[in-house]
Design a protein around this motif. Sequence first.
Motif, PDB file in Angstrom:
ATOM      1  N   MET A   1      40.979   5.093  37.297  1.00 43.74           N
ATOM      2  CA  MET A   1      41.105   6.210  36.369  1.00 43.74           C
ATOM      3  C   MET A   1      42.212   7.140  36.851  1.00 43.74           C
ATOM      4  SD  MET A   1      38.165   8.934  35.153  1.00 43.74           S
ATOM      5  CE  MET A   1      37.332   7.775  34.082  1.00 43.74           C
ATOM      6  N   SER A  16      41.982   5.568  31.514  1.00 44.43           N
ATOM      7  CA  SER A  16      41.066   4.686  32.242  1.00 44.43           C
ATOM      8  C   SER A  16      41.459   3.236  32.042  1.00 44.43           C
ATOM      9  CB  SER A  16      39.631   4.880  31.745  1.00 44.43           C
ATOM     10  OG  SER A  16      39.210   6.219  31.918  1.00 44.43           O
ATOM     11  N   MET A  27      35.087  -0.332  29.762  1.00 47.38           N
ATOM     12  CA  MET A  27      35.818   0.702  30.494  1.00 47.38           C
ATOM     13  C   MET A  27      34.876   1.849  30.809  1.00 47.38           C
ATOM     14  SD  MET A  27      38.041   2.517  27.432  1.00 47.38           S
ATOM     15  CE  MET A  27      38.687   3.803  28.484  1.00 47.38           C
ATOM     16  N   GLU A  28      35.223   2.592  31.857  1.00 50.91           N
ATOM     17  CA  GLU A  28      34.538   3.845  32.174  1.00 50.91           C
ATOM     18  C   GLU A  28      35.359   4.958  31.533  1.00 50.91           C
ATOM     19  OE1 GLU A  28      34.564   3.939  36.442  1.00 50.91           O
ATOM     20  OE2 GLU A  28      32.831   2.616  36.603  1.00 50.91           O
ATOM     21  N   TRP A  29      34.896   5.518  30.419  1.00 46.15           N
ATOM     22  CA  TRP A  29      35.702   6.524  29.730  1.00 46.15           C
ATOM     23  C   TRP A  29      35.456   7.920  30.296  1.00 46.15           C
ATOM     24  CZ3 TRP A  29      33.885  10.564  26.588  1.00 46.15           C
ATOM     25  CH2 TRP A  29      32.538  10.521  26.239  1.00 46.15           C
ATOM     26  N   ARG A  31      33.983   9.826  34.131  1.00 46.24           N
ATOM     27  CA  ARG A  31      33.393   9.805  35.463  1.00 46.24           C
ATOM     28  C   ARG A  31      33.312  11.246  35.945  1.00 46.24           C
ATOM     29  NH1 ARG A  31      33.893   5.328  39.197  1.00 46.24           N
ATOM     30  NH2 ARG A  31      33.369   6.913  40.729  1.00 46.24           N
TER      31      ARG A  31
END
Length: 199
Positions: A1, A16, A27-29, A31
């Motif tokens: 990210m 990301s 995906m990690e949109w 954190r």
Amino acid sequence: MKIRELGISGAFEVTSPQHGDSRGLFMEWYRFDRLAEAVGHPLRLAQGNLSVSAQGVVRGIHFADVPPSQAKYVTCVRGAVLDVIVDLRVGSPTFGQWEGVRLDDVDRRAVYISEGLGHGFCALSDDATLSYICSETFNPSAEHAINPLDPDLAIEWPAEAPIFSDRDKAAPSLAEAKASGLLPDYAACQEFYASLRTV
């Protein structure tokens, strides 16, 4: 990210990595730890919103009283928008300046908008869908708007015939809002941000 601060302090663009194969993608949109590291404090999650707009719709420029105002973490899950952040903090080095970030369902970027900043967007496609989380719940008595067509802001809306709500069309100019004492104070915002770091 990857998180980078924009030209307006307190506004960040978040990119990301997307992991895709024949099945789709993941995906990690968001954190909380990465954002807190960049911003200097965690984002309190108090409310989540979903906004769907037809092409050419412009929403904003909206802001809320500080404290507590409303920090926002915004992404576009369908279609595309030009997301616009305006520095409304009286006394800020970038007061009255705006910055735009394209948010779409291809690059899937997000933006973080600190308390005291103005926010708006223009839908670049039909059914443009924004998903955003906020640090505070909606408080109508503390919510305000600046006219999105204010020539002093000179926002370059990418629509031939922008569609506005009656509320936004009737909103005061930046100068009118400043003269009436409606705008956030930069020093007060800085104090508020510092208080969030001790939580």
